[in-house]
Write an enzyme that holds these catalytic residues in place. Sequence first.
Site, PDB file in Angstrom:
ATOM      1  N   GLU A 137       9.081  92.900  59.370  1.00  0.00           N
ATOM      2  CA  GLU A 137       9.269  91.402  59.776  1.00  0.00           C
ATOM      3  C   GLU A 137       9.870  91.402  61.044  1.00  0.00           C
ATOM      4  O   GLU A 137      10.460  92.332  61.526  1.00  0.00           O
ATOM      5  CB  GLU A 137      10.552  91.074  58.693  1.00  0.00           C
ATOM      6  CG  GLU A 137      10.312  91.096  57.330  1.00  0.00           C
ATOM      7  CD  GLU A 137      11.585  90.676  56.416  1.00  0.00           C
ATOM      8  OE1 GLU A 137      11.223  90.897  55.230  1.00  0.00           O
ATOM      9  OE2 GLU A 137      12.561  90.301  57.249  1.00  0.00           O
ATOM     10  N   CYS A 158      14.229  89.338  66.991  1.00  0.00           N
ATOM     11  CA  CYS A 158      14.658  90.101  66.267  1.00  0.00           C
ATOM     12  C   CYS A 158      13.725  91.271  65.707  1.00  0.00           C
ATOM     13  O   CYS A 158      12.897  90.810  65.209  1.00  0.00           O
ATOM     14  CB  CYS A 158      15.585  89.453  65.342  1.00  0.00           C
ATOM     15  SG  CYS A 158      16.306  90.823  64.104  1.00  0.00           S
ATOM     16  N   CYS A 201      14.779 100.484  54.186  1.00  0.00           N
ATOM     17  CA  CYS A 201      15.902 100.850  55.002  1.00  0.00           C
ATOM     18  C   CYS A 201      16.567 102.247  53.946  1.00  0.00           C
ATOM     19  O   CYS A 201      16.812 101.937  52.692  1.00  0.00           O
ATOM     20  CB  CYS A 201      16.901 100.009  55.290  1.00  0.00           C
ATOM     21  SG  CYS A 201      18.435 100.636  56.100  1.00  0.00           S
ATOM     22  N   CYS A 249      23.099  99.704  51.995  1.00  0.00           N
ATOM     23  CA  CYS A 249      24.203  98.608  52.084  1.00  0.00           C
ATOM     24  C   CYS A 249      24.121  97.862  50.947  1.00  0.00           C
ATOM     25  O   CYS A 249      22.928  96.847  50.857  1.00  0.00           O
ATOM     26  CB  CYS A 249      24.131  97.839  53.366  1.00  0.00           C
ATOM     27  SG  CYS A 249      24.463  99.139  54.747  1.00  0.00           S
ATOM     28  N   CYS A 284      22.598  94.102  51.204  1.00  0.00           N
ATOM     29  CA  CYS A 284      21.166  93.677  52.059  1.00  0.00           C
ATOM     30  C   CYS A 284      19.981  94.015  51.344  1.00  0.00           C
ATOM     31  O   CYS A 284      19.828  94.984  50.446  1.00  0.00           O
ATOM     32  CB  CYS A 284      21.339  94.769  53.172  1.00  0.00           C
ATOM     33  SG  CYS A 284      20.091  94.577  54.388  1.00  0.00           S
ATOM     34  N   CYS A 306      17.387  90.065  57.225  1.00  0.00           N
ATOM     35  CA  CYS A 306      16.545  91.021  57.142  1.00  0.00           C
ATOM     36  C   CYS A 306      16.062  91.467  55.828  1.00  0.00           C
ATOM     37  O   CYS A 306      16.859  91.627  54.784  1.00  0.00           O
ATOM     38  CB  CYS A 306      17.186  92.407  57.869  1.00  0.00           C
ATOM     39  SG  CYS A 306      18.917  92.375  57.455  1.00  0.00           S
TER      40      CYS A 306
HETATM   41  N1  SAH Z   1      20.796  99.152  60.030  1.00  0.00           N
HETATM   42  C1  SAH Z   1      21.321  98.319  61.205  1.00  0.00           C
HETATM   43  C2  SAH Z   1      20.438  96.873  61.535  1.00  0.00           C
HETATM   44  C3  SAH Z   1      19.816  96.204  60.610  1.00  0.00           C
HETATM   45  S1  SAH Z   1      20.775  94.832  59.851  1.00  0.00           S
HETATM   46  C4  SAH Z   1      22.711  97.855  60.839  1.00  0.00           C
HETATM   47  O1  SAH Z   1      23.146  98.355  59.644  1.00  0.00           O
HETATM   48  O2  SAH Z   1      23.279  97.261  61.754  1.00  0.00           O
HETATM   49  C5  SAH Z   1      21.721  93.859  60.873  1.00  0.00           C
HETATM   50  C6  SAH Z   1      22.757  93.242  60.495  1.00  0.00           C
HETATM   51  O3  SAH Z   1      22.732  92.258  59.641  1.00  0.00           O
HETATM   52  C7  SAH Z   1      23.875  94.371  59.845  1.00  0.00           C
HETATM   53  O4  SAH Z   1      24.931  94.069  60.464  1.00  0.00           O
HETATM   54  C8  SAH Z   1      23.615  93.868  58.503  1.00  0.00           C
HETATM   55  O5  SAH Z   1      24.615  94.447  57.562  1.00  0.00           O
HETATM   56  C9  SAH Z   1      23.440  92.548  58.298  1.00  0.00           C
HETATM   57  N2  SAH Z   1      22.840  91.816  57.117  1.00  0.00           N
HETATM   58  C10 SAH Z   1      22.129  92.565  56.366  1.00  0.00           C
HETATM   59  N3  SAH Z   1      21.772  91.666  55.176  1.00  0.00           N
HETATM   60  C11 SAH Z   1      22.650  90.330  55.290  1.00  0.00           C
HETATM   61  C12 SAH Z   1      22.664  89.410  54.762  1.00  0.00           C
HETATM   62  N4  SAH Z   1      21.988  89.016  53.735  1.00  0.00           N
HETATM   63  N5  SAH Z   1      23.409  88.191  55.316  1.00  0.00           N
HETATM   64  C13 SAH Z   1      24.044  88.570  56.478  1.00  0.00           C
HETATM   65  N6  SAH Z   1      23.840  89.718  57.210  1.00  0.00           N
HETATM   66  C14 SAH Z   1      23.041  90.629  56.748  1.00  0.00           C
END
Ligand code: SAH
Length: 373
Positions: free
Chosen positions: A106, A119, A126, A130, A133, A350
Site C-alpha cells: 500500500e 506515505c 510487519c 503492535c 495495528c 497502515c
Molecule cells: N513501523 C513503523 C512505521 C509504520 S506505522 C512505526 O512503528 O512507526 C506508522 C504509524 O502509524 C505508527 O506510529 C503506528 O503506530 C501508527 N498506526 C498504526 N495503526 C494505526 C491505527 N489504526 N490508527 C492510528 N495510527 C496507527
Amino acid sequence: MEGGDQEERRTDEPRERRPLFEATADALRAWVVEQGHQAYRVRQIHHWAFHRRAESFEAMTDLPLDLRRRLAAEWSLFATEVAYHGASADGTDKLLLKCRDGRRIECVLMTEEHRRTVCVSTQVGCGMGCVFCASGLKGVERNLTTAEIVDQVLQAQNLLPAGESASHIVVMGMGESLANLDALLAALDRICSADDGLGMSQRRVTISTVGLPEKIRKLAARDRQYHLAVSLHAPTEELRNELVPVNEKVGLTAVIEAADDYFRITGRQVTYEYVMLGGVNDRHEHALALGRLLRGRKSHVNLIPYNPVSGLPFLRPDPDGVRRFVATLRDRGVSATVRKTKGQAIDAACGQLRRRFESAAVAEPAPISASVS
Ligand code: SAH
C-alpha cells in the site's frame, strides 16, 4: 524447439527484466557505457522517470532508439503495477500495488495546500506486532526491494496533476522501516538525488520507526538529514510492553537514549508518535507521565487519534480528552500537536486496505480508480 528460441522468448517476458531501480545509478551508467552509449544518458533516463512521468523506455524520445530498445529488453521501469486506486474527498488517495510475486503493498498520497506527501511501505506485513495495528496481524512476509519502494513514490506521483511532484515522503506505511534499512536508504537516496532522482530535500523525508536502538544509531551514522519519528505510544515500560510487544526486548529507556543520540549526531529534532487509544493510554495520568519522560528534551509529540481497525477492540479517544492531553504536555514545556486523521473512508491506516482485500478473498484487483469518497 531449439534452446535459442526459448532464450529469445524468455528475454521478451516482462518478468525476466530487472527493475531499473534495483541498480544503483553508477551501475546503470556502467551498463549504458557497455552498450556503447554515453554515461550522461542515465541522467536523462532518470529525468524521464522522476520528472516527466514516462511510463516506458519507448516514451523517452530524446534517447537514441537503439538505447531505448536495449533498455526495454533488459530492464523494466516499474517493479509493481497498480491493482487498486481509492480516492477520498479529503484529498487522500490510496494505491494498492501488485508486486511481481503477486503480493500487494500500500501507499497513500495526501494532498494539502502546499504539500503532496507520499506515505510509503517498507515491508509486506510487519513483524513488530503492535496490538492496535492492522499491518502486523499476520506477521511479516518479506522486505520490499529498493525498486518497490521507489515505485510507490512514482506511482503516487502519477496521480497528481501534470507538472506537480511529490513534495514530502513519510515512511509510515506497512512494515518496520528500520528492519529494512538498506533497501529503504537506497530508495530514499535515489529519490533525493538531484541528478538521478526527484531532487527532494532530505529534510522533507520522515522515517517512522517502532524504535530499534541499534538501527537508529546506524541511521544517524549515515550522515543524512532524514527526520526521525519514533512510535512511543506509552509513557511507561509496563504499558509499552503491552501495546508494542517488541518493547520487552528493547525497553523504553533504550529507545529514548537512541533518539537522543540521533538528535545529537544529526541535529534533527525527533518526533515521538503516540497513537491515542480510548481508555488505554489517553488518560490524564498518561499525559503527566509522558510530560515527565520528555520534559527538557528538544523533541515533539505527535498525537494520533486511533483509526479503528475492524476486529480489534480499541476505540477512538474522546476529543476533549485529547485536547486536555495536549494542554497537559504543553504546560510541562513539551511541544505537542494532534495529527489530523485523513483517509478513513478508504482504509488509509497502515495495513487496512490490503487486509480488506485479503479478507474479502479478492483474487483479482478491483477496478482502478474506484471512488469511495
Ligand atoms: N513501523 C513503523 C512505521 C509504520 S506505522 C512505526 O512503528 O512507526 C506508522 C504509524 O502509524 C505508527 O506510529 C503506528 O503506530 C501508527 N498506526 C498504526 N495503526 C494505526 C491505527 N489504526 N490508527 C492510528 N495510527 C496507527
